[in-house]
Design an enzyme around this catalytic site. Structure first.
Site, PDB file in Angstrom:
ATOM      1  N   SER A   1     -53.708 -21.567  40.833  1.00  0.00           N
ATOM      2  CA  SER A   1     -53.502 -21.929  42.117  1.00  0.00           C
ATOM      3  C   SER A   1     -51.926 -22.206  42.383  1.00  0.00           C
ATOM      4  CB  SER A   1     -54.207 -23.586  42.271  1.00  0.00           C
ATOM      5  OG  SER A   1     -55.419 -23.467  42.260  1.00  0.00           O
TER       6      SER A   1
ATOM      7  N   GLU B   1       0.743  -1.243   0.032  1.00  0.00           N
ATOM      8  CA  GLU B   1      -0.166  -0.018  -0.038  1.00  0.00           C
ATOM      9  C   GLU B   1       0.871   1.393  -0.135  1.00  0.00           C
ATOM     10  OE1 GLU B   1      -3.515   0.229  -0.099  1.00  0.00           O
ATOM     11  OE2 GLU B   1      -3.426  -1.775  -0.600  1.00  0.00           O
TER      12      GLU B   1
END
Length: 674
Positions: free
Chosen positions: A329, A55
């Site tokens: 219940s 690069e």
């Protein structure tokens, strides 16, 4: 006049978070950008040399810009040609890292990039620039930064990359999409580009001629498919995200903060929960019938497993955390615990006759089939789930104390307050989720100490700072009250409505629950090490009926699902006994089965005004779903189950918190904090 921006682009610095199962190793989900920043020192020199050779060969000598390359790029822009490259590593970093620099192709933007690059080069060390660049650049395969790229292309950390592998990553930067998984002509182009990087490394002196000649094109791993959440994973991620939000982590923190989040979920027990539901429920189960399951470790409050329904069926509306239906219940144990914590004992006699007249109710309250039990103790009342006995007990102890106990055990006050003035409050007119009910029952297993239910164990940020979740603990009831509550609930499983939930090798305490017309049916139970709740209901609040199985009650399919899950979850775990109740063995008949327990655990529909209950509430379903309109009652006994027990399934290799005696003792010994 062109300062260095003082902010960075969010996408350039964001690090995705990884969500793990409770082992801290198995990935549950990923959130946000695939990036894991690494220090430059952890990137091998040959990898750095490859990137520089590919690069920007003059990186350590130039002033941050390449004037020849920039002039070429500017000229192509002015003449209307395609914008050329020519950017240095510093320029690429400036363009992708700092805020305020658009990606537009204009001369103005290019000059601004040049000026900022020059200033960055003057004010920042070269190594700093290279480190940010390597952590910022996109490499293809969804990987941002060199560490994620190393994992994506070669399945290893960047520090383990060979020269050839490092050169390939450097080659990819030029055309990440084309070289991500090259075939045919793209593969030929990738090989050519890779060789040019190797040759460039020889030209810069990073490799000797012999080393250049020795390099071979590396073997790439198969690209991983995009991370996809399946089954219960979507529900897990939603609950983890919601809890992180409550604990102060923003969505931005989660998506871009690079967090490592360890959850409470056990992968094998999650699978066991799904198996229990899917293998017990027949294929004939209507699509509108929903099933939820949740399991909580009493000593830690960790939600270790759950089943939230089929996402394709429920539309991402889970049945374990989000859906809330009448408790029926299964709420009676909270009433029992409140009484035992306030001076009553198991031998306390209550009125089990039917109907029962209460001053605050405009009409008498009946038992199933209007059956009368006479004066009975609290063990018999629980074992036989006698409605009038619990209404009487609620009047004696005070409904405010019942509500206070339920809240201390983990049921939110907002779900209780609109019901607690009703005489039928002890019978479960309030709606709860499976997780809340499992967490509440976990309190009875943990010597009366409620540990806040939670799904996150720890969070480690990108800097390595670890936060271990410390759940709130509350002494909901005293230890003896918890022991006595558990004893009464053991009789439900041994002799009462919950016999289908018996485990062949260890004691179980539990409670069935069935609301009017079986609009919701429950089984909640626990061993000393683990509490679990199972509920079934319909999304239109109609009767839960399964073709071939009939109308459902808590002691039928819910109890069977609970048993299937707990058989697998507890296999191989040490058998622990419940603590002895007060005056153990003193009261005659406490452990004696009642041969005349009714065959049903259900009451006929009653006029809503009959028991002076509040207006019915939504069950927690999405807007537009019907409301529950019937009142709960619970006096049906199911047929005895098949005594053949399924063989225990192989358990997770990893030790779980509920099997560790030390962790249980530690959790029990915590001082109340809230």
């Amino acid at each position: 006049m062109t300062p260095i921006p003082d902010t960075t682009q969010k996408q350039a610095t964001a690090q995705g978070s990884v969500i793990y199962y409770r082992d801290g190793k198995t990935v549950l989900a990923r959130k946000g950008v695939d990036r894991k920043n690494v220090a430059l020192a952890k990137v091998p020199k040959h990898v750095r040399d490859a990137v520089i050779a590919a690069e920007n060969r003059s990186f350590y000598e130039d002033g941050g810009v390449s004037f020849k390359g920039t002039a070429r790029a500017v000229w192509s822009t002015l003449t209307g040609q395609q914008l050329q490259g020519g950017s240095t590593i510093t320029q690429q970093l400036v363009r992708n890292y700092y805020s305020g620099l658009s990606q537009e192709r204009s001369v103005t933007r290019k000059f601004k990039e040049i000026l900022i690059a020059m200033k960055v080069d003057q004010s920042k060390p070269k190594d700093w620039v290279l480190e940010q660049y390597l952590n910022t650049i996109y490499f293809g395969r969804g990987a941002n930064g060199v560490q994620s790229a190393a994992r994506a292309y070669f399945g290893k950390d960047v520090g383990e990359l060979s020269v050839a592998e490092g050169a390939y990553l450097a080659a990819v930067i030029q055309q990440p999409s084309r070289f991500a998984a090259p075939t045919g002509s793209d593969l030929a182009a990738a090989r050519y580009r890779w060789q040019s990087v190797i040759n460039a490394m020889g030209q810069t002196g990073a490799l000797t001629a012999a080393e250049v000649a020795a390099q071979r094109f590396p073997e790439l791993t198969e690209p991983k498919k995009p991370f996809e959440l399946k089954g219960q994973s979507q529900y897990m991620l939603e609950q983890v995200t919601a809890e992180l939000n409550r604990r102060g982590y923003t969505d931005e923190d989660i998506s871009g903060g690079g967090l490592k989040v360890v959850t409470t979920f056990d992968k094998k027990l999650m699978a066991a929960a799904s198996r229990a539901v899917n293998e017990v429920l027949p294929d004939s189960t209507p699509k509108k019938v929903r099933t939820g399951l949740a399991a909580v470790a009493p000593a830690t409050g960790e939600v270790v497993a759950f089943y939230g329904g089929r996402p394709s069926q429920a539309g991402y509306y889970d049945t374990a955390f989000s859906s809330k239906v009448m408790a029926g219940s299964t709420f009676k144990p909270y009433t029992l615990a409140a009484a035992l914590d306030n001076g009553f004992d198991l031998s306390t006699r209550v009125d089990g006759n039917s109907p029962l007249r209460v001053a605050s109710a405009s009409k008498p309250i009946p038992n199933d089939s209007d059956r009368s039990y006479g004066e009975i103790d609290l063990v018999q009342a629980t074992q036989n789930s006698v409605n009038t006995a619990f209404v009487d007990l609620g009047q004696k102890v005070g409904l405010d104390k019942v509500a206070k106990t339920a809240e201390a055990a983990g049921i939110p006050a907002s779900q209780l307050e609109r019901h607690q003035s009703a005489a039928s409050f002890p019978l479960g007119v309030a709606s709860v989720s499976a997780v809340q009910n499992a967490s509440g029952f976990a309190t009875f297993a943990n010597k009366g100490v409620h540990v806040e239910a939670h799904v996150v164990r720890s969070v480690t940020d990108a800097q390595g700072r670890k936060e271990v979740v410390k759940p709130v603990t509350t002494q909901a009831i005293n230890q003896q009250a918890a022991a006595d509550t558990a004893y009464a609930m053991q009789q439900v499983v041994e002799y009462g409505t919950g016999t289908a939930a018996r485990l062949y090798d260890r004691p179980v305490a539990g409670k069935t629950g069935t609301t009017d017309d079986s609009a919701s049916v429950w089984f909640n139970g626990f061993t000393p090490q683990l509490a679990a709740a199972v509920d079934m209901f319909r999304d239109d609040n109609a009767t839960v009926t399964i073709p071939g199985y009939g109308t459902q009650f808590g002691g039928q399919l819910p109890a069977q699902i609970w048993r299937a899950f707990m058989t697998e979850a507890m296999a191989g775990k040490p058998v622990e006994e419940f603590p002895e109740p007060s005056d153990y063995g003193w009261s005659s008949g406490w452990s004696t089965p009642d041969p005349d327990v009714p065959d049903e655990d259900y009451a006929p529909p009653a006029d809503p005004d009959e028991w002076d209950t509040p207006e019915p509430e939504f069950t927690g379903q999405p807007d537009g779903d019907p409301q529950v309109t019937e009142e709960p009652d619970d006096n049906r006994r199911e047929d005895e189950p098949d005594e053949s027990d399924p063989a225990p399934t192989e358990l997770p290799d990893q030790q779980q918190p509920w099997e560790n005696d030390d962790s249980r003792n530690e959790g029990r010994g915590r001082s109340p904090t809230g």
